[in-house]
Structure formats: structure tokens, C-alpha cells
Design a protein around this motif. Sequence first.
Motif, PDB file in Angstrom:
ATOM      1  N   LEU A   1       0.785  -1.222   0.279  1.00  0.00           N
ATOM      2  CA  LEU A   1       0.096  -0.002   0.113  1.00  0.00           C
ATOM      3  C   LEU A   1       0.848   1.348   0.073  1.00  0.00           C
ATOM      4  O   LEU A   1       0.656   2.197  -0.590  1.00  0.00           O
ATOM      5  N   GLY A   2       1.994   1.037   0.453  1.00  0.00           N
ATOM      6  CA  GLY A   2       2.921   2.410   0.734  1.00  0.00           C
ATOM      7  C   GLY A   2       3.899   2.502  -0.645  1.00  0.00           C
ATOM      8  O   GLY A   2       4.327   3.420  -0.918  1.00  0.00           O
TER       9      GLY A   2
ATOM     10  N   LEU B   1      -5.159  -8.542  -0.474  1.00  0.00           N
ATOM     11  CA  LEU B   1      -5.102  -7.464  -1.422  1.00  0.00           C
ATOM     12  C   LEU B   1      -6.393  -7.050  -2.260  1.00  0.00           C
ATOM     13  O   LEU B   1      -6.708  -6.178  -2.742  1.00  0.00           O
ATOM     14  N   LEU B   2      -6.602  -8.450  -2.881  1.00  0.00           N
ATOM     15  CA  LEU B   2      -7.817  -8.466  -3.840  1.00  0.00           C
ATOM     16  C   LEU B   2      -9.158  -8.373  -3.404  1.00  0.00           C
ATOM     17  O   LEU B   2     -10.113  -7.938  -3.733  1.00  0.00           O
ATOM     18  N   GLY B   3      -9.257  -8.982  -2.135  1.00  0.00           N
ATOM     19  CA  GLY B   3     -10.581  -9.253  -1.443  1.00  0.00           C
ATOM     20  C   GLY B   3     -11.569 -10.132  -2.227  1.00  0.00           C
ATOM     21  O   GLY B   3     -12.730  -9.925  -1.976  1.00  0.00           O
ATOM     22  N   THR B   4     -11.060 -11.175  -2.743  1.00  0.00           N
ATOM     23  CA  THR B   4     -11.933 -11.900  -3.563  1.00  0.00           C
ATOM     24  C   THR B   4     -11.370 -13.420  -3.328  1.00  0.00           C
ATOM     25  O   THR B   4     -10.072 -13.621  -2.584  1.00  0.00           O
TER      26      THR B   4
ATOM     27  N   LYS C   1       2.072  -1.193  -7.001  1.00  0.00           N
ATOM     28  CA  LYS C   1       1.695  -1.940  -8.394  1.00  0.00           C
ATOM     29  C   LYS C   1       1.666  -3.333  -8.109  1.00  0.00           C
ATOM     30  O   LYS C   1       2.725  -3.972  -7.615  1.00  0.00           O
ATOM     31  N   ILE C   2       0.586  -4.218  -8.589  1.00  0.00           N
ATOM     32  CA  ILE C   2       0.949  -5.703  -8.403  1.00  0.00           C
ATOM     33  C   ILE C   2       0.562  -6.269  -9.771  1.00  0.00           C
ATOM     34  O   ILE C   2      -0.158  -5.898 -10.775  1.00  0.00           O
TER      35      ILE C   2
ATOM     36  N   THR D   1      -2.730  -7.051 -14.137  1.00  0.00           N
ATOM     37  CA  THR D   1      -2.180  -6.000 -13.196  1.00  0.00           C
ATOM     38  C   THR D   1      -3.191  -5.232 -12.229  1.00  0.00           C
ATOM     39  O   THR D   1      -4.421  -5.310 -12.665  1.00  0.00           O
ATOM     40  N   PHE D   2      -2.908  -4.841 -11.024  1.00  0.00           N
ATOM     41  CA  PHE D   2      -3.693  -4.287 -10.055  1.00  0.00           C
ATOM     42  C   PHE D   2      -2.901  -3.060  -9.551  1.00  0.00           C
ATOM     43  O   PHE D   2      -1.596  -3.212  -9.410  1.00  0.00           O
ATOM     44  N   THR D   3      -3.760  -1.948  -8.952  1.00  0.00           N
ATOM     45  CA  THR D   3      -3.011  -0.996  -8.133  1.00  0.00           C
ATOM     46  C   THR D   3      -3.795  -1.037  -6.726  1.00  0.00           C
ATOM     47  O   THR D   3      -4.824  -0.982  -6.758  1.00  0.00           O
ATOM     48  N   ARG D   4      -2.963  -1.041  -5.628  1.00  0.00           N
ATOM     49  CA  ARG D   4      -3.622  -1.269  -4.470  1.00  0.00           C
ATOM     50  C   ARG D   4      -2.733  -0.030  -3.579  1.00  0.00           C
ATOM     51  O   ARG D   4      -1.438  -0.073  -3.524  1.00  0.00           O
TER      52      ARG D   4
END
Length: 242
Positions: free
Chosen positions: A92-93, A112-115, A191-192, A184-187
Amino acid sequence: MRVLVWNEGVHEANSSPPDIGEYYPEGMHGAIAAGLRRLLPQAEVSTATLADPEHGLNADVLDRTDVLLWWGHAAHDQVDDAVVARVKQHVLGGMGLLVLHSGHFSKIFRELLGTTCSLAWRNEGEQELVWTVKPSHPIAQGIPHPIVIPRQEMYGELFDIPDPDDLVFISSFAGGEVFRSGVTFTRGQGKIFYFSPGDQEYPVYQQAEIQQVLANGVRWAAPTTDRRAAPDVTNPPRQWVL
């Protein structure tokens, strides 16, 4: 750039499969790290495993890590929740995170994804074709279309993940299934990149094309600032911008 390759190391320790030591004599993390050192010669690449104190992921190590690669499969439940929380805060940072293959079921990825991150699977050593569907993405640069993986575990839809920021790769298998294999994801500030090829029964991480994808992913996920801080609540006074 400081890169840490994390692997639970259970398959290597248990010689499961029996020939894993032949194609991964330094473990999967060793093969991944060797590829990154070759392709990112300016990077500082290190490794850690589940058996290390605090899984090799103590506060000082994470403070020094720009991008973390995560491979897990047989011991997701053995990863300490406090370590998962620590890694989450660093993502997150702004720390980059690459989650590999069966790491889709890791505590950190699901947190991190919540699923559920559930999917279909079948392990019969089928051919996998990894198709680039967003060639403009930095992770796809220099990658052949398709990557041919001679033998690999099948992952298929439905893959229970949120809609990704970018869909970079889709895989097809000899059995007919398809899978969103590079997303890809952003949290927060981090970057993921999730990339699915890499089952422990096959020497996938020895393939030059796979190593190039991971190197591209590390470059893409690396933070652009040394400051690491998750987005926080602010309470500016009215007209503070004037």
C-alpha cells in the motif's frame, strides 16, 4: 533497484516432485533470481523462504525492498498473519508485488484483492500458449506472441478476481480452456502483477521468455519514489490551494 524473490521452498525441501532438484538445483527462487540478475544487471536481487526467521520478511528487509516476487503453493496457511499484514502495508505504501502461479491462493494476494481468487485447474502436463493481448503494456515489451510452454498445469476460468487494471496476457491450453494469465492491479501506492505460468513440476522458470516477462514486471512494478507511505486521511483547510 532492490528485488526480493520469495518462495515457500516446501517442494524443494521435500523433493516433491522427485526431480525438482534436477531442473531447479537452486530452487525455483534461485532460478527466478538468476534470470533477473541476467536481465537486470543493475538490480540487487536476493531470495528468502518460508523457513527463514520471519519468513525472511522482517521490517528491515521490506524497508529495503522495491519489488517483492511471491511463489507459494503447499504452505499458504503457514505464512504468519503478522508478516502478511507487514507486506500488505508495504505494498500500500508503494512496494511492487509480483505474485506467481499458485500464489493466487496466498494470504497476501487474497487480502489485497478481497476475493476468493479461485479458479479451475488440471495438471496433465498440457501445452500452454501465452497470448499477448495488450502489446503496448511495458510488461509485454519484447515478448513473443505467443509464448509456447511445452508442459504446464492448466489454469482455467472462472478466475475469481476483481476486474484488473490491465489484462496483458491470456493463456490457452491443449484441453481448450483459457485463462487470464497476466493481470495488473493497483492497491494504494503499490503496483501488483499476477503471472500464472510456473508450476513446480515443470522447468517453466528456466524459459528465457518467462524470465523476460518477470524482468519486465519488476521494472514496471518498481516504485518511482523513495518515499513509502500508504494513502492517508487528510483534513486540509478550505482554500489551502490558493
